[in-house]
Design a protein around this motif. Sequence first.
Motif, PDB file in Angstrom:
ATOM      1  N   TRP A  64      44.568  37.901  38.034  1.00  0.00           N
ATOM      2  CA  TRP A  64      45.865  37.256  38.257  1.00  0.00           C
ATOM      3  C   TRP A  64      45.879  35.743  38.043  1.00  0.00           C
ATOM      4  O   TRP A  64      46.804  35.244  37.407  1.00  0.00           O
ATOM      5  CB  TRP A  64      46.431  37.637  39.629  1.00  0.00           C
ATOM      6  N   PRO A  65      44.905  34.982  38.510  1.00  0.00           N
ATOM      7  CA  PRO A  65      44.994  33.528  38.267  1.00  0.00           C
ATOM      8  C   PRO A  65      44.327  33.103  36.954  1.00  0.00           C
ATOM      9  O   PRO A  65      43.913  31.963  36.799  1.00  0.00           O
ATOM     10  CB  PRO A  65      44.272  32.942  39.476  1.00  0.00           C
ATOM     11  N   THR A  66      44.213  34.029  35.994  1.00  0.00           N
ATOM     12  CA  THR A  66      43.543  33.731  34.725  1.00  0.00           C
ATOM     13  C   THR A  66      44.529  33.887  33.574  1.00  0.00           C
ATOM     14  O   THR A  66      45.596  34.505  33.721  1.00  0.00           O
ATOM     15  CB  THR A  66      42.355  34.685  34.486  1.00  0.00           C
ATOM     16  N   PRO A  67      44.183  33.390  32.395  1.00  0.00           N
ATOM     17  CA  PRO A  67      45.041  33.575  31.224  1.00  0.00           C
ATOM     18  C   PRO A  67      45.283  35.047  30.853  1.00  0.00           C
ATOM     19  O   PRO A  67      46.258  35.355  30.186  1.00  0.00           O
ATOM     20  CB  PRO A  67      44.272  32.855  30.105  1.00  0.00           C
ATOM     21  N   ALA A  68      44.447  35.948  31.326  1.00  0.00           N
ATOM     22  CA  ALA A  68      44.623  37.374  31.029  1.00  0.00           C
ATOM     23  C   ALA A  68      45.956  37.901  31.554  1.00  0.00           C
ATOM     24  O   ALA A  68      46.506  38.862  31.014  1.00  0.00           O
ATOM     25  CB  ALA A  68      43.473  38.181  31.621  1.00  0.00           C
ATOM     26  N   SER A  69      46.518  37.275  32.588  1.00  0.00           N
ATOM     27  CA  SER A  69      47.769  37.754  33.192  1.00  0.00           C
ATOM     28  C   SER A  69      49.003  37.035  32.639  1.00  0.00           C
ATOM     29  O   SER A  69      50.107  37.245  33.132  1.00  0.00           O
ATOM     30  CB  SER A  69      47.727  37.594  34.711  1.00  0.00           C
ATOM     31  N   LYS A  70      48.843  36.212  31.618  1.00  0.00           N
ATOM     32  CA  LYS A  70      49.946  35.363  31.133  1.00  0.00           C
ATOM     33  C   LYS A  70      51.179  36.151  30.700  1.00  0.00           C
ATOM     34  O   LYS A  70      52.286  35.629  30.769  1.00  0.00           O
ATOM     35  CB  LYS A  70      49.479  34.439  30.009  1.00  0.00           C
ATOM     36  N   ASP A  71      51.025  37.389  30.258  1.00  0.00           N
ATOM     37  CA  ASP A  71      52.172  38.192  29.825  1.00  0.00           C
ATOM     38  C   ASP A  71      52.770  39.040  30.939  1.00  0.00           C
ATOM     39  O   ASP A  71      53.728  39.779  30.712  1.00  0.00           O
ATOM     40  CB  ASP A  71      51.772  39.086  28.650  1.00  0.00           C
ATOM     41  N   GLU A  72      52.220  38.963  32.127  1.00  0.00           N
ATOM     42  CA  GLU A  72      52.719  39.726  33.273  1.00  0.00           C
ATOM     43  C   GLU A  72      53.881  38.965  33.915  1.00  0.00           C
ATOM     44  O   GLU A  72      53.697  37.834  34.365  1.00  0.00           O
ATOM     45  CB  GLU A  72      51.611  39.936  34.308  1.00  0.00           C
ATOM     46  N   ILE A  73      55.055  39.594  34.007  1.00  0.00           N
ATOM     47  CA  ILE A  73      56.216  38.869  34.537  1.00  0.00           C
ATOM     48  C   ILE A  73      56.078  38.531  36.016  1.00  0.00           C
ATOM     49  O   ILE A  73      56.701  37.597  36.501  1.00  0.00           O
ATOM     50  CB  ILE A  73      57.549  39.597  34.272  1.00  0.00           C
ATOM     51  N   ILE A  74      55.240  39.274  36.729  1.00  0.00           N
ATOM     52  CA  ILE A  74      55.077  38.989  38.157  1.00  0.00           C
ATOM     53  C   ILE A  74      54.008  37.935  38.433  1.00  0.00           C
ATOM     54  O   ILE A  74      53.895  37.462  39.558  1.00  0.00           O
ATOM     55  CB  ILE A  74      54.787  40.258  38.977  1.00  0.00           C
ATOM     56  N   ALA A  75      53.209  37.560  37.429  1.00  0.00           N
ATOM     57  CA  ALA A  75      52.067  36.663  37.665  1.00  0.00           C
ATOM     58  C   ALA A  75      52.458  35.339  38.316  1.00  0.00           C
ATOM     59  O   ALA A  75      51.835  34.959  39.314  1.00  0.00           O
ATOM     60  CB  ALA A  75      51.284  36.434  36.380  1.00  0.00           C
ATOM     61  N   PRO A  76      53.466  34.607  37.807  1.00  0.00           N
ATOM     62  CA  PRO A  76      53.780  33.325  38.464  1.00  0.00           C
ATOM     63  C   PRO A  76      54.179  33.486  39.930  1.00  0.00           C
ATOM     64  O   PRO A  76      53.750  32.697  40.787  1.00  0.00           O
ATOM     65  CB  PRO A  76      54.943  32.776  37.628  1.00  0.00           C
ATOM     66  N   THR A  77      54.967  34.501  40.237  1.00  0.00           N
ATOM     67  CA  THR A  77      55.399  34.717  41.619  1.00  0.00           C
ATOM     68  C   THR A  77      54.229  35.156  42.485  1.00  0.00           C
ATOM     69  O   THR A  77      54.024  34.642  43.594  1.00  0.00           O
ATOM     70  CB  THR A  77      56.542  35.750  41.674  1.00  0.00           C
ATOM     71  N   LEU A  78      53.434  36.095  41.988  1.00  0.00           N
ATOM     72  CA  LEU A  78      52.275  36.563  42.738  1.00  0.00           C
ATOM     73  C   LEU A  78      51.308  35.401  42.996  1.00  0.00           C
ATOM     74  O   LEU A  78      50.824  35.225  44.115  1.00  0.00           O
ATOM     75  CB  LEU A  78      51.572  37.683  41.968  1.00  0.00           C
ATOM     76  N   ASN A  79      51.061  34.593  41.991  1.00  0.00           N
ATOM     77  CA  ASN A  79      50.130  33.479  42.143  1.00  0.00           C
ATOM     78  C   ASN A  79      50.651  32.387  43.067  1.00  0.00           C
ATOM     79  O   ASN A  79      49.869  31.578  43.571  1.00  0.00           O
ATOM     80  CB  ASN A  79      49.771  32.891  40.784  1.00  0.00           C
TER      81      ASN A  79
END
Length: 193
Positions: A64-79
């Motif tokens: 989640w806090p890595t570039p691997a999650s950049k296309d996940e729409i929930i990543a910014p909110t989750l992080n």
Amino acid sequence: MGQLIVQDFVSADGFAADANNEFTFYEFLDGGTAEFDRSQLKWLETIDTMVLGANTYRMFVEYWPTPASKDEIIAPTLNSLHRVVFSRHLTHAPWGDMAEAAIESGDPIEAIRRIKAEAAGDIVVWGSLTLAQTFLAAGVVDSVRLVVMPIAIGAGQGVFPPGQDPRILTLQSATAYDQGLVELVYRIRTRNE
């Protein structure tokens, strides 16, 4: 005071981990889950804090806090959520280049009661089956969100603690999503209801 919510993906036959106590069956989904992800994003806006056990923390921090999650729409909110890791062994819990997660190493029930009292919004426990079962057995969980996947694995570990007395749950919603996912949201009744 925040509500404590346990959210877990489970197989159609009710297991949140396989016989090796691993969650690997998510990879069997064929294609994206955009509809479910949009729903998760809306729900995450009500969440203040994520609670993880040490093993789930290790899985999450690798993605989640890595570039691997950049296309996940929930990543910014989750992080952006406040993060708490329950562990008797970890002394720090980095989260990429963001603020570290807080560590709780004492009595988990006392700690979660304090976290609930201090939280501005709801608290979610993801994965972390041992921790979730501890909270469920102690009666401090307010609701459970089970995301049922269209796969049967035959054996494994469930979400609820084994050997507990039967608990009546009140269904709050049942929603079908893409890839055959069905989210069941239950309020946990108090023992007096």
